[in-house]
Design a protein around this motif. Structure first.
Motif, PDB file in Angstrom:
ATOM      1  N   LEU A 108      43.035  45.217  46.636  1.00 29.20           N
ATOM      2  CA  LEU A 108      43.671  43.921  46.427  1.00 29.20           C
ATOM      3  C   LEU A 108      44.626  43.518  47.553  1.00 29.20           C
ATOM      4  N   PHE A 109      44.899  44.461  48.462  1.00 29.94           N
ATOM      5  CA  PHE A 109      45.891  44.243  49.513  1.00 29.94           C
ATOM      6  C   PHE A 109      45.276  44.492  50.876  1.00 29.94           C
ATOM      7  N   THR A 110      45.899  43.916  51.907  1.00 29.20           N
ATOM      8  CA  THR A 110      45.508  44.256  53.270  1.00 29.20           C
ATOM      9  C   THR A 110      45.960  45.687  53.552  1.00 29.20           C
ATOM     10  N   GLU A 111      45.498  46.243  54.635  1.00 29.38           N
ATOM     11  CA  GLU A 111      45.886  47.612  54.993  1.00 29.38           C
ATOM     12  C   GLU A 111      47.404  47.728  55.196  1.00 29.38           C
ATOM     13  N   GLN A 113      49.758  45.714  53.966  1.00 33.41           N
ATOM     14  CA  GLN A 113      50.413  45.532  52.666  1.00 33.41           C
ATOM     15  C   GLN A 113      50.322  46.807  51.832  1.00 33.41           C
ATOM     16  N   TRP A 114      49.160  47.471  51.860  1.00 29.33           N
ATOM     17  CA  TRP A 114      48.994  48.687  51.065  1.00 29.33           C
ATOM     18  C   TRP A 114      49.982  49.768  51.512  1.00 29.33           C
ATOM     19  N   LYS A 115      50.237  49.852  52.797  1.00 33.09           N
ATOM     20  CA  LYS A 115      51.243  50.803  53.283  1.00 33.09           C
ATOM     21  C   LYS A 115      52.600  50.506  52.654  1.00 33.09           C
ATOM     22  N   GLN A 116      52.956  49.232  52.582  1.00 34.33           N
ATOM     23  CA  GLN A 116      54.239  48.845  51.985  1.00 34.33           C
ATOM     24  C   GLN A 116      54.252  49.089  50.475  1.00 34.33           C
ATOM     25  N   VAL A 117      53.125  48.855  49.814  1.00 33.67           N
ATOM     26  CA  VAL A 117      53.028  49.143  48.380  1.00 33.67           C
ATOM     27  C   VAL A 117      53.271  50.629  48.143  1.00 33.67           C
ATOM     28  N   ARG A 118      52.684  51.466  48.975  1.00 31.01           N
ATOM     29  CA  ARG A 118      52.871  52.919  48.829  1.00 31.01           C
ATOM     30  C   ARG A 118      54.334  53.304  49.062  1.00 31.01           C
ATOM     31  N   LEU A 119      55.003  52.638  49.998  1.00 29.11           N
ATOM     32  CA  LEU A 119      56.423  52.918  50.244  1.00 29.11           C
ATOM     33  C   LEU A 119      57.285  52.537  49.048  1.00 29.11           C
ATOM     34  N   VAL A 120      57.019  51.384  48.455  1.00 30.49           N
ATOM     35  CA  VAL A 120      57.824  50.969  47.301  1.00 30.49           C
ATOM     36  C   VAL A 120      57.531  51.873  46.098  1.00 30.49           C
ATOM     37  N   ARG A 121      56.297  52.327  45.949  1.00 29.85           N
ATOM     38  CA  ARG A 121      55.984  53.288  44.879  1.00 29.85           C
ATOM     39  C   ARG A 121      56.739  54.603  45.095  1.00 29.85           C
ATOM     40  N   TYR A 131      54.814  54.043  38.873  1.00 29.68           N
ATOM     41  CA  TYR A 131      54.372  52.643  38.809  1.00 29.68           C
ATOM     42  C   TYR A 131      52.854  52.558  38.940  1.00 29.68           C
ATOM     43  N   PHE A 132      52.192  51.943  37.942  1.00 26.62           N
ATOM     44  CA  PHE A 132      50.731  51.912  37.909  1.00 26.62           C
ATOM     45  C   PHE A 132      50.142  50.512  37.784  1.00 26.62           C
ATOM     46  N   ASP A 133      50.807  49.500  38.291  1.00 27.77           N
ATOM     47  CA  ASP A 133      50.262  48.150  38.146  1.00 27.77           C
ATOM     48  C   ASP A 133      50.442  47.342  39.422  1.00 27.77           C
ATOM     49  N   ALA A 134      50.052  47.940  40.538  1.00 26.90           N
ATOM     50  CA  ALA A 134      50.185  47.250  41.820  1.00 26.90           C
ATOM     51  C   ALA A 134      49.053  46.250  41.980  1.00 26.90           C
ATOM     52  N   ARG A 135      49.416  44.998  41.924  1.00 27.60           N
ATOM     53  CA  ARG A 135      48.497  43.882  42.192  1.00 27.60           C
ATOM     54  C   ARG A 135      49.336  42.754  42.767  1.00 27.60           C
ATOM     55  N   ASN A 138      52.278  41.251  40.983  1.00 26.41           N
ATOM     56  CA  ASN A 138      53.387  42.151  40.650  1.00 26.41           C
ATOM     57  C   ASN A 138      54.110  42.696  41.877  1.00 26.41           C
ATOM     58  N   VAL A 139      53.399  42.915  42.942  1.00 28.49           N
ATOM     59  CA  VAL A 139      53.991  43.347  44.212  1.00 28.49           C
ATOM     60  C   VAL A 139      53.737  42.196  45.166  1.00 28.49           C
ATOM     61  N   MET A 140      54.744  41.355  45.281  1.00 30.35           N
ATOM     62  CA  MET A 140      54.563  40.081  45.982  1.00 30.35           C
ATOM     63  C   MET A 140      55.103  40.132  47.401  1.00 30.35           C
ATOM     64  N   PHE A 141      54.322  39.573  48.313  1.00 26.58           N
ATOM     65  CA  PHE A 141      54.684  39.491  49.721  1.00 26.58           C
ATOM     66  C   PHE A 141      54.998  38.039  50.058  1.00 26.58           C
ATOM     67  N   PRO A 142      55.842  37.796  51.067  1.00 28.94           N
ATOM     68  CA  PRO A 142      56.092  36.408  51.490  1.00 28.94           C
ATOM     69  C   PRO A 142      54.792  35.758  51.945  1.00 28.94           C
ATOM     70  N   LYS A 143      54.713  34.472  51.744  1.00 27.70           N
ATOM     71  CA  LYS A 143      53.491  33.737  52.149  1.00 27.70           C
ATOM     72  C   LYS A 143      53.579  33.300  53.576  1.00 27.70           C
TER      73      LYS A 143
END
Length: 143
Positions: A108-111, A113-121, A131-135, A138-143
């Motif tokens: 659901l994320f770019t590469e 973004q996924w790195k940042q999702v893993r850092l926040v987890r 945390y088991f609902d990364a989408r 729920n994990v929002m990035f600036p547009k």
């Protein structure tokens, strides 16, 4: 406090902005309410409002009787929705099920973004939150 604008809805409940510059989430089920409430309480007790560069809503109030959590408003980058998170223990899912779920989230994320999702987890894990609902909603990035 009065709800003034619907911010979101899903299977776990509905979220409204209030006239107190906060958001109120009303839950459909007690188990997801308790998980989310417990995550916000843990973060509040540790004065956490930012994790790995992501804003985290601050707990303002909650009602066990009404299954409602009130939290501060945040803007991207931010992490929301802890209804599928667990405090201090992982759910009893098989390693295969966890790997499959993570792969679905990763898609659901770019590469980057996924790195940042893993850092926040990883930052959440330091506070005992799994945390088991990364989408993207729920994990929002600036547009």
């Amino acid at each position: 406090m009065f709800p003034i604008k619907l911010l979101g809805h899903g299977i776990d409940g509905n979220v409204w902005q209030t006239n107190r510059q906060s958001a109120v989430k009303a839950f459909a089920r007690e188990d997801t309410y308790r998980r989310e409430r417990d995550c916000y309480r843990r973060l509040f007790e540790n004065d956490v409002d930012i994790l790995a560069g992501f804003d985290v809503p601050l707990l303002k109030d909650y009602s066990n009787a009404l299954l409602v959590v009130e939290m501060s408003l945040v803007s991207p980058p931010c992490i929301l929705d802890f209804g599928k998170a667990y405090v201090d223990s992982r759910p009893d899912y098989s390693a295969e099920a966890l790997a499959e779920a993570e792969e679905g989230e990763r898609e659901l994320f770019t590469e980057e973004q996924w790195k940042q999702v893993r850092l926040v987890r990883a930052a959440l894990l330091r506070y005992g939150i799994h945390y088991f609902d990364a989408r993207p909603s729920n994990v929002m990035f600036p547009k």
